[in-house]
Scaffold this active site. Structure first.
Site, PDB file in Angstrom:
ATOM      1  N   TYR A 257       7.033 -14.491  -0.368  1.00 30.25           N
ATOM      2  CA  TYR A 257       7.774 -14.579  -1.560  1.00 30.25           C
ATOM      3  C   TYR A 257       8.368 -16.450  -1.155  1.00 30.25           C
ATOM      4  O   TYR A 257       9.499 -16.939  -0.750  1.00 30.25           O
ATOM      5  CB  TYR A 257       9.233 -13.997  -1.632  1.00 30.25           C
ATOM      6  CG  TYR A 257       8.835 -12.768  -2.084  1.00 30.25           C
ATOM      7  CD1 TYR A 257       7.398 -12.048  -2.088  1.00 30.25           C
ATOM      8  CD2 TYR A 257       9.675 -11.535  -1.475  1.00 30.25           C
ATOM      9  CE1 TYR A 257       6.628 -10.650  -2.653  1.00 30.25           C
ATOM     10  CE2 TYR A 257       9.251  -9.822  -2.301  1.00 30.25           C
ATOM     11  CZ  TYR A 257       7.633 -10.151  -1.929  1.00 30.25           C
ATOM     12  OH  TYR A 257       7.102  -8.496  -2.703  1.00 30.25           O
TER      13      TYR A 257
ATOM     14  N   ASP B 294       9.251  -5.488   1.659  1.00 28.89           N
ATOM     15  CA  ASP B 294       8.673  -4.970   0.480  1.00 28.89           C
ATOM     16  C   ASP B 294       8.389  -3.140  -0.129  1.00 28.89           C
ATOM     17  O   ASP B 294       8.953  -2.663  -0.783  1.00 28.89           O
ATOM     18  CB  ASP B 294       8.920  -5.962  -0.990  1.00 28.89           C
ATOM     19  CG  ASP B 294       9.674  -5.742  -2.048  1.00 28.89           C
ATOM     20  OD1 ASP B 294      10.352  -4.669  -2.643  1.00 28.89           O
ATOM     21  OD2 ASP B 294       9.620  -7.013  -2.889  1.00 28.89           O
TER      22      ASP B 294
ATOM     23  N   LYS C 243      -1.862  -8.336   8.995  1.00 33.32           N
ATOM     24  CA  LYS C 243      -3.150  -7.832   8.132  1.00 33.32           C
ATOM     25  C   LYS C 243      -4.313  -9.285   8.526  1.00 33.32           C
ATOM     26  O   LYS C 243      -4.195 -10.029   7.399  1.00 33.32           O
ATOM     27  CB  LYS C 243      -3.440  -8.120   6.227  1.00 33.32           C
ATOM     28  CG  LYS C 243      -4.210  -7.313   5.779  1.00 33.32           C
ATOM     29  CD  LYS C 243      -4.789  -6.147   6.231  1.00 33.32           C
ATOM     30  CE  LYS C 243      -6.181  -6.167   5.345  1.00 33.32           C
ATOM     31  NZ  LYS C 243      -6.989  -5.422   5.655  1.00 33.32           N
TER      32      LYS C 243
ATOM     33  N   ASP D 212      -2.848  -1.847   5.669  1.00 32.17           N
ATOM     34  CA  ASP D 212      -3.706  -0.995   4.439  1.00 32.17           C
ATOM     35  C   ASP D 212      -3.447   0.406   5.340  1.00 32.17           C
ATOM     36  O   ASP D 212      -3.020   1.728   5.059  1.00 32.17           O
ATOM     37  CB  ASP D 212      -5.101  -0.821   4.647  1.00 32.17           C
ATOM     38  CG  ASP D 212      -5.858  -2.103   5.229  1.00 32.17           C
ATOM     39  OD1 ASP D 212      -4.836  -1.980   6.698  1.00 32.17           O
ATOM     40  OD2 ASP D 212      -6.811  -2.137   5.291  1.00 32.17           O
TER      41      ASP D 212
ATOM     42  N   ASP E  14       9.882   0.219  -0.358  1.00 32.05           N
ATOM     43  CA  ASP E  14       9.586   1.299  -1.848  1.00 32.05           C
ATOM     44  C   ASP E  14       8.773   2.953  -1.785  1.00 32.05           C
ATOM     45  O   ASP E  14       9.609   4.115  -1.749  1.00 32.05           O
ATOM     46  CB  ASP E  14       9.137   0.457  -2.557  1.00 32.05           C
ATOM     47  CG  ASP E  14      10.196  -0.055  -3.882  1.00 32.05           C
ATOM     48  OD1 ASP E  14      10.790  -0.014  -2.860  1.00 32.05           O
ATOM     49  OD2 ASP E  14       9.864  -0.076  -4.593  1.00 32.05           O
TER      50      ASP E  14
HETATM   51 MG    MG Z   1      11.123  -3.728  -3.667  1.00 34.04          MG
END
Ligand code: MG
Ligand code: NAI
Length: 369
Positions: A151, A258, A201, A234, A262
């Site tokens: 980000y 992030d 990754k 993954d 979730d």
């Molecule tokens: Mg989020």
């Protein structure tokens, strides 16, 4: 100036007093924050501390009238608080990147809140969408890097508007930034079940991720008691679903953290219960506490938002401020509340309102039947 001089004076009886900046934000953010404040006031009485709340009416409405998500000196105003309690930001009429980058991200970055801590726990009475939950339930913590990584604002558009247009977005991984968040995760693992999973990754992302892995190996040398492993994102996503009982602490870069958080919140039954802490572990700046969910425009004003994510975030705030007993009283009350169907909101299969859940939590803390 945020807090007036007399508000900064310690009360006479030696009671701790905390200055909390409150940013309810938008949509259900305001509804669930009101619940969290009631619960904080209630435990403050019981555990002999007090809080002064400084309400900041910032967010998308503020943006629509002023052109900015917060005033120009907003960060300065917040800087004198002991902690920040935030609801949620976002409104259908304001682009999401505007609301996010205008308020949340500047706070996280200016106050070097480099750890985003997101616990995942399955509360009694809430069913997980997983067909098989481990006998010990779900109990792990995601440590998300919160200030850099994927980000970043570095990049741009090239040949905008013509057929061959392109966009480039750079990831930023600094040695200091990786080291500090990975070290925090190892320290947390030491206090828990001494197991750390580092999301990576490095098979597909060939510069930043091998760098991240290398730093994890270096930091790990200082923690011989922690069992740790690298896992590709993954495979780790599959592990969340197939073997969540093997997880204790998970540390991940900004984007991976992030997404995983979730997923974790979904496994625990609802995004409405997930809490988070944006921590500045060094204590140089205030830390910020907020539910993981957004402003939920689809249910705003109906009085049915689940306040548990916000209340649990308030509990994390009190723990951070040095009131662990009050914090624990809140989380225990939340677990007692969810065990009873009459204090479950619609997102976790009940019919209770936000106010019903809040009252139930207050009653449980007071010991009222
Ligand atoms: Mg989020
Ligand atoms: P969301 O979390 O607001 O809602 C997703 C779904 O979960 C909706 O169906 C909503 O009704 C439900 N939900 C969320 N919280 C709930 C609660 N406490 N109780 C019951 N149901 C709940 O995410 P969405 O729809 O992607 O985003 C809506 C707005 O919120 C957008 O503007 C987005 O940018 C913003 N947002 C803000 C965040 C923040 O302030 N940290 C985080 C995520 C989204």
């Amino acid at each position: 100036m945020t807090f007036s001089a007399d508000q900064q004076v310690q009360p006479k009886n030696g009671q701790e007093r905390y200055r909390i900046a409150v940013v309810p934000g938008d949509g259900i953010g305001t509804e669930v924050t009101a619940s969290a404040l009631q619960v904080i006031n209630h435990v403050a009485d019981k555990y002999n501390f007090s809080c002064i709340f400084d309400h900041k009416p910032w967010g998308c409405e503020f943006f629509q009238s002023s052109g900015a998500m917060m005033p120009e000196d907003g960060l300065t105003q917040l800087s004198s608080a002991d902690a920040i309690l935030l609801g949620a930001v976002g409104h259908p009429d304001v682009a999401d990147h505007v609301s996010l980058w205008g308020l949340l991200i500047p706070i996280r970055r200016a106050f070097s809140q480099y750890v985003n801590l997101r616990p995942v726990r399955l509360f009694p009475g809430i069913s997980s969408p997983l067909r098989q939950v481990p006998p010990s339930g779900l109990d792990f913590v995601i440590v998300r890097e919160n200030t850099e990584g994927e980000y970043s604002q570095v990049g741009g558009r090239f040949s905008s508007g013509i057929r061959d247009e392109m966009a480039i977005q750079e990831s930023i991984f600094t040695r200091a930034g990786c080291e500090r968040v990975i070290r925090y995760a190892f320290d947390l693992a030491l206090k828990r079940r001494k197991t750390l999973t580092v999301a990576t990754k490095s098979n597909g992302i060939t510069h930043t991720m091998p760098f991240w892995d290398e730093i994890a190996s270096e930091v790990a040398e200082n923690y011989p008691d922690v069992e740790w492993r690298l896992m590709h994102i993954d495979a780790l996503a599959a592990k969340f679903v197939l073997d969540p009982g093997s997880l204790d602490v998970v540390v991940a870069s900004n984007l991976f953290g992030d997404i995983l958080s979730d997923l974790g919140a979904a496994l625990a039954g609802s995004i409405g219960i997930a809490p988070s802490a944006n921590l500045n572990p060094d204590g140089t700046f205030p830390s910020m506490f907020e539910p993981v969910h957004g402003s939920a425009p689809d249910i705003v004003g109906l009085g049915i938002a689940n306040p548990i994510g916000a209340i649990w975030s308030a509990s994390m705030m009190l723990d951070h401020l040095g009131q662990p007993e009050a914090a624990q009283a809140i989380t225990e009350a939340l677990m007692t509340a969810t065990a009873v169907s009459s204090s479950r909101t619609a997102d976790i299969g009940g019919t209770a309102s936000t106010a019903d859940v809040t009252t139930a939590v207050l009653d449980i803390i007071s010991g009222r039947p």
